[in-house]
Design an enzyme around this catalytic site. Structure first.
Site, PDB file in Angstrom:
ATOM      1  N   ASP A   1      -8.540  -5.324  -5.849  1.00 18.34           N
ATOM      2  CA  ASP A   1      -8.144  -4.158  -5.051  1.00 18.34           C
ATOM      3  C   ASP A   1      -8.688  -2.909  -5.734  1.00 18.34           C
ATOM      4  O   ASP A   1      -8.182  -2.487  -6.771  1.00 18.34           O
ATOM      5  CB  ASP A   1      -6.622  -4.088  -4.944  1.00 18.34           C
ATOM      6  CG  ASP A   1      -6.154  -2.927  -4.077  1.00 18.34           C
ATOM      7  OD1 ASP A   1      -6.999  -2.156  -3.592  1.00 18.34           O
ATOM      8  OD2 ASP A   1      -4.932  -2.791  -3.885  1.00 18.34           O
TER       9      ASP A   1
ATOM     10  N   SER B   1       0.846  -1.195   0.000  1.00 18.64           N
ATOM     11  CA  SER B   1       0.000   0.000   0.000  1.00 18.64           C
ATOM     12  C   SER B   1       0.887   1.253   0.000  1.00 18.64           C
ATOM     13  O   SER B   1       1.641   1.445  -0.957  1.00 18.64           O
ATOM     14  CB  SER B   1      -0.948  -0.038   1.199  1.00 18.64           C
ATOM     15  OG  SER B   1      -1.977   0.914   1.046  1.00 18.64           O
TER      16      SER B   1
ATOM     17  N   HIS C   1      -7.031  -5.734  -1.532  1.00 19.34           N
ATOM     18  CA  HIS C   1      -5.831  -5.028  -1.078  1.00 19.34           C
ATOM     19  C   HIS C   1      -4.961  -5.927  -0.201  1.00 19.34           C
ATOM     20  O   HIS C   1      -3.786  -5.635   0.012  1.00 19.34           O
ATOM     21  CB  HIS C   1      -6.270  -3.783  -0.300  1.00 19.34           C
ATOM     22  CG  HIS C   1      -5.231  -2.706  -0.220  1.00 19.34           C
ATOM     23  ND1 HIS C   1      -4.606  -2.177  -1.328  1.00 19.34           N
ATOM     24  CD2 HIS C   1      -4.711  -2.037   0.837  1.00 19.34           C
ATOM     25  CE1 HIS C   1      -3.752  -1.238  -0.961  1.00 19.34           C
ATOM     26  NE2 HIS C   1      -3.784  -1.142   0.346  1.00 19.34           N
TER      27      HIS C   1
END
Length: 830
Positions: free
Chosen positions: A679, A586, A711
């Site tokens: 995601d 991320s 994600h």
């Protein structure tokens, strides 16, 4: 052999403590003791937080385990007997939202024969007495209670009043039957197109259905003398035609609503913002609604309790029913804003902010049985502790802003607090073990928490794990916190390659907690040193420290990370200076891309679901409030050709300032790119773009795609593959057999374009390079980076006109108040 430990099971009987001994006292050649592997990681039991019975003598919880041999996952609902510290399996079918309907009846959610999720119940009085031998096989009989036409979720019951609340996805009329009819009509269509007139189009990992929202429903139960249970009347939607949504996706659950002690009132947190504005608003409000159905109340709209335009969450009634506590954020759009504790006197409707000057941000809260104390969890310096704060009238009236919660459980990660009588129930995990159920005697706070379950003892005793060592280093006016883990079979006479992990969020932190994702123990088990650094922007170090990242994505955090790397290389001689790999997910993946153009300190990178271009990601992500706060507004506000000067926003230029895609010409370090195709927070095109750039540059690279992951990588077989590919990449570039990496002359020349000398020898000591790269960032990219963090450095709230326009759209009279870089919409009456 410091740093590596195993757990020793002293007896076959359940223990009250876990004994930890140095691994050197165990014969490491034993075939059943080995460094922890990814296969071990996915096979540990995952336990939920406990749901105690009204008596406080028992509790429900679930355990989920994966069998790597059969590739099957099994979730079981268990009953914990506190007195004997034994557990009884109840069912593998009804395992979602377990609740107590009465002292002897439990309920939960599971699919019915038609595949529709419904409420099921069971009488467990024989299990409570311990005289039902069939329950040892998990054969408690559950009976279907509800037969609604669509799936329901998030069950919560009030044993005294026999009221239960649940959620379902319905349309504007709030009808379960209408929702089923529209679902059936969609299923019967021959075409597949979906028309959207507003955001969200998709959220987290799911495409939305236009016009459909989560609503809360109430139902009343009737328990007969023979112990059977049925619904008394129909279920009632408590928010039809209001436009409200609760629980709020994607992560809202049963913590979003609460019953009053008498069961006459339901309080809930809901999103009041409709239409596309929901994508750039964090506004959640607290409401109350009566649970009784009458001619006057059946159509009465919910009553709003909260005032701020940030997120107001976790409403919790006190046991007397005279006060309601909840967590409140003041800053609109800022999802990582500090939570304050608000206590509302329900008789006067006066609001009191408790401990608002406290440095840390509460994450959850629950009341003591006498309503005189609130217990809460909060992150502090790498641990999620448990705290207590008095909520007496005197405490509220006497310097309430200066009153500081007292930490009563200091270490590890503690979640899911519930109080019954003088016992606090919760779940606890650490870097050394997964979650287990614990209790704390509130009459003896000097005594340690008591571990009540040991589902993972058999696997823990067979695995070597590394202790977490904490370190601090100075950087400017700040002290930065980090953790280091030694590899399994550690010897001080050797040097080891380094896995340098970078957390996401970015407002997150590495903590003393267990996870199936990014668990340092897997890397130490594979022979790597692991270092983690909680850079400026991390949570658990105060609001001022956390906000240092706003508008500084590639600045202050980068400097802290490189300073941390310099510190560990200078402090721990067993770390190799030529075999270092940085890994991040991320925001951590974004930082990998940023590092690739700013340093040659690393021999390889791993980028999981990272950002390639902030401006491109803005237009593809789901929640727009996040980049608007992090970068200072929408990217178009910075356009130089904007014909309306009053709409220009210089802060939004940070999208370009901190854009890794603008520096691809400097990328030279081998990179493994991983992305989930579901995601929608950072869409898969960000990962594909990163891989494309690397391939076009001729940089050694590999792409791992998961079509069925979001994600996070959650499916155990995919987790095994993730770890296999990541460790293979590390072994290839920094493992014992890794060949020295010689960089292409042209790539080195491009990496030093800005007049900074970049060392062309990848295997040289990186200490000087760290300093050089810090200078490079300071001169090239960071303006006023260390101006030194006073309040005036904090990015301003979203542009006034945008916030004012949103409020006008909502029809909320008032004015915008900005103080100390925080904005709040104040009602006109104030």
């Amino acid at each position: 052999m410091r740093g590596v430990v195993v757990s020793v099971l002293v007896s076959a009987v359940l223990l009250t403590t876990t004994t930890i001994v140095l691994a050197s006292s165990i014969p490491l050649s034993s075939s059943n003791v080995h460094p922890l592997t990814a296969k071990d990681l996915v096979q540990f039991h995952s336990l939920s937080a406990p749901t105690p019975a009204p008596s406080g003598q028992h509790a429900l919880f679930t355990s989920t385990s994966y069998n790597a041999t059969t590739a099957t996952t099994r979730t079981t609902l268990h009953l914990l007997h506190l007195e004997s510290e034994t557990t009884t399996p109840l069912t593998t079918h009804v395992t979602t939202s377990p609740v107590w309907v009465s002292d002897t009846i439990v309920a939960g959610l599971a699919a019915d024969p038609d595949g529709i999720v419904a409420v099921w119940w069971a009488d467990v009085r024989d299990v409570l007495r311990g005289n039902n031998t069939t329950t040892k096989r998990g054969d408690v009989e559950f009976t279907q209670l509800t037969h609604f036409p669509i799936d329901i979720a998030n069950l919560k019951c009030h044993p005294t009043s026999r009221q239960c609340a649940f959620s379902a996805q319905v349309y504007s009329d709030g009808s379960l039957d209408t929702a089923r009819a529209r679902n059936d009509a969609d299923d019967a269509r021959f075409d597949s197109g979906v028309v959207y007139d507003e955001l969200f189009v998709r959220h987290w990992d799911t495409y939305t259905t236009p016009g459909r929202k989560h609503n809360l429903f109430l139902m009343t139960l009737h328990i007969a003398n023979n112990g059977t249970i049925r619904m008394d009347g129909d279920a009632r939607n408590v928010m039809p035609r209001t436009g409200l949504e609760s629980p709020v996706p994607p992560f809202g659950g049963v913590e979003s609503f609460d019953f009053s002690p008498d069961g006459h009132t339901l309080a809930f947190s809901a999103r009041p913002v409709s239409g596309s504005a929901a994508a750039w608003s964090t506004h959640l409000a607290i409401y109350t609604v009566p649970t009784a159905v009458s001619a006057s109340s059946s159509e009465s709209p919910p009553t709003r309790i909260s005032h701020t335009r940030g997120a107001n969450t976790r409403p919790t009634f006190d046991p007397r029913g005279t006060s309601l506590a909840y967590l409140s954020q003041s800053t609109p759009q800022y999802e990582s804003d500090k939570n304050d504790i608000v206590v509302v006197d329900l008789r006067t409707r006066n609001h009191h902010r408790i401990a608002s000057r406290w440095k840390y941000s509460p994450e959850s809260l629950t009341w003591a049985a006498d309503a005189a104390t609130l217990y809460l969890t909060a992150q502090e310096k790498g641990h999620v502790g448990i705290y207590a704060i008095p909520i007496t009238a005197a405490a509220i009236s006497n310097n309430r802003n200066k009153h500081i919660p007292k930490r009563i459980v200091k270490k590890h990660t503690n979640t899911g607090l519930t109080v019954v009588g003088t016992t606090l129930f919760f779940a606890q995990n650490s870097v050394m073990q997964p979650s287990e159920v614990y209790t704390l005697d509130l009459t003896s706070l000097d005594s340690p928490p008591r571990q009540r379950t040991r589902f993972n003892a058999d696997l823990l005793v067979r695995t070597l794990r590394s202790e977490m060592e904490e370190f601090w280093f100075p950087h400017g006016q700040h002290r930065i916190h980090g953790q280091i883990y030694k590899p399994a079979h550690f010897s001080a006479a050797q040097t080891y390659p380094l896995a340098f992990l970078i957390h996401g969020g970015p407002e997150g932190a590495w903590t003393d907690g267990w996870s199936r994702r990014w668990n340092p123990q897997v890397f130490t088990g594979a022979g790597y040193v692991v270092v983690t650094v909680n850079f400026r922007g991390s949570t658990g170090y105060g609001e001022k420290f956390k906000r240092q990242i706003l508008g500084q994505w590639g600045g202050r955090p980068y400097k802290d990370l490189m300073k941390g790397l310099h510190h560990v290389l200078a402090t721990y001689p067993y770390i190799s200076r030529t075999r270092i790999c940085a890994l991040g997910a991320s925001y951590g993946g974004y930082m990998i891309n940023w590092l690739n153009s700013h340093t040659t300190a690393f021999s390889c990178f791993v980028n999981h679901d990272g950002m390639f271009s902030p401006s491109a990601s803005y237009y593809a992500t789901d929640e727009l409030y996040f980049p608007e706060v992090e970068f200072g507004g929408p990217p178009y506000a910075a356009a130089k050709h904007n014909p309306q000067p009053q709409n220009r926003n210089k802060r939004a230029a940070r999208y370009e300032q901190w854009d890794p895609s603008r520096r691809v010409h400097k990328w030279t370090t081998p990179t493994l790119v991983i992305h989930g195709e579901k995601d929608f927070r950072l869409p898969v095109t960000e990962g594909i773009a990163t891989f494309t750039a690397l391939q076009r540059r001729g940089v050694p690279s590999r792409l791992l795609l998961f079509p069925d992951e979001n994600h996070w990588v959650l499916n155990p077989p995919n987790s095994l593959m993730w770890h296999r590919e990541v460790l293979r990449w590390l072994d290839q570039w920094i493992g014992p057999a890794a060949a020295p990496r010689v960089r292409h002359e042209e790539a080195e020349q491009e990496a030093g374009e800005n007049g900074k000398e970049v060392d062309a020898r990848a295997n040289e000591d990186v200490d000087e390079e760290v300093v050089a790269d810090d200078d490079d960032v300071a001169d090239d990219d960071v303006a006023d980076d260390d101006a030194d963090d006073d309040d005036q450095d904090l990015p301003a709230p979203p542009p006034n006109k945008e916030l004012e326009g949103a409020m006008e759209t909502l029809g909320v009279p008032g004015r915008l108040v900005v103080q100390h870089a925080e904005a709040e919409w104040v009602d006109a009456a104030n």
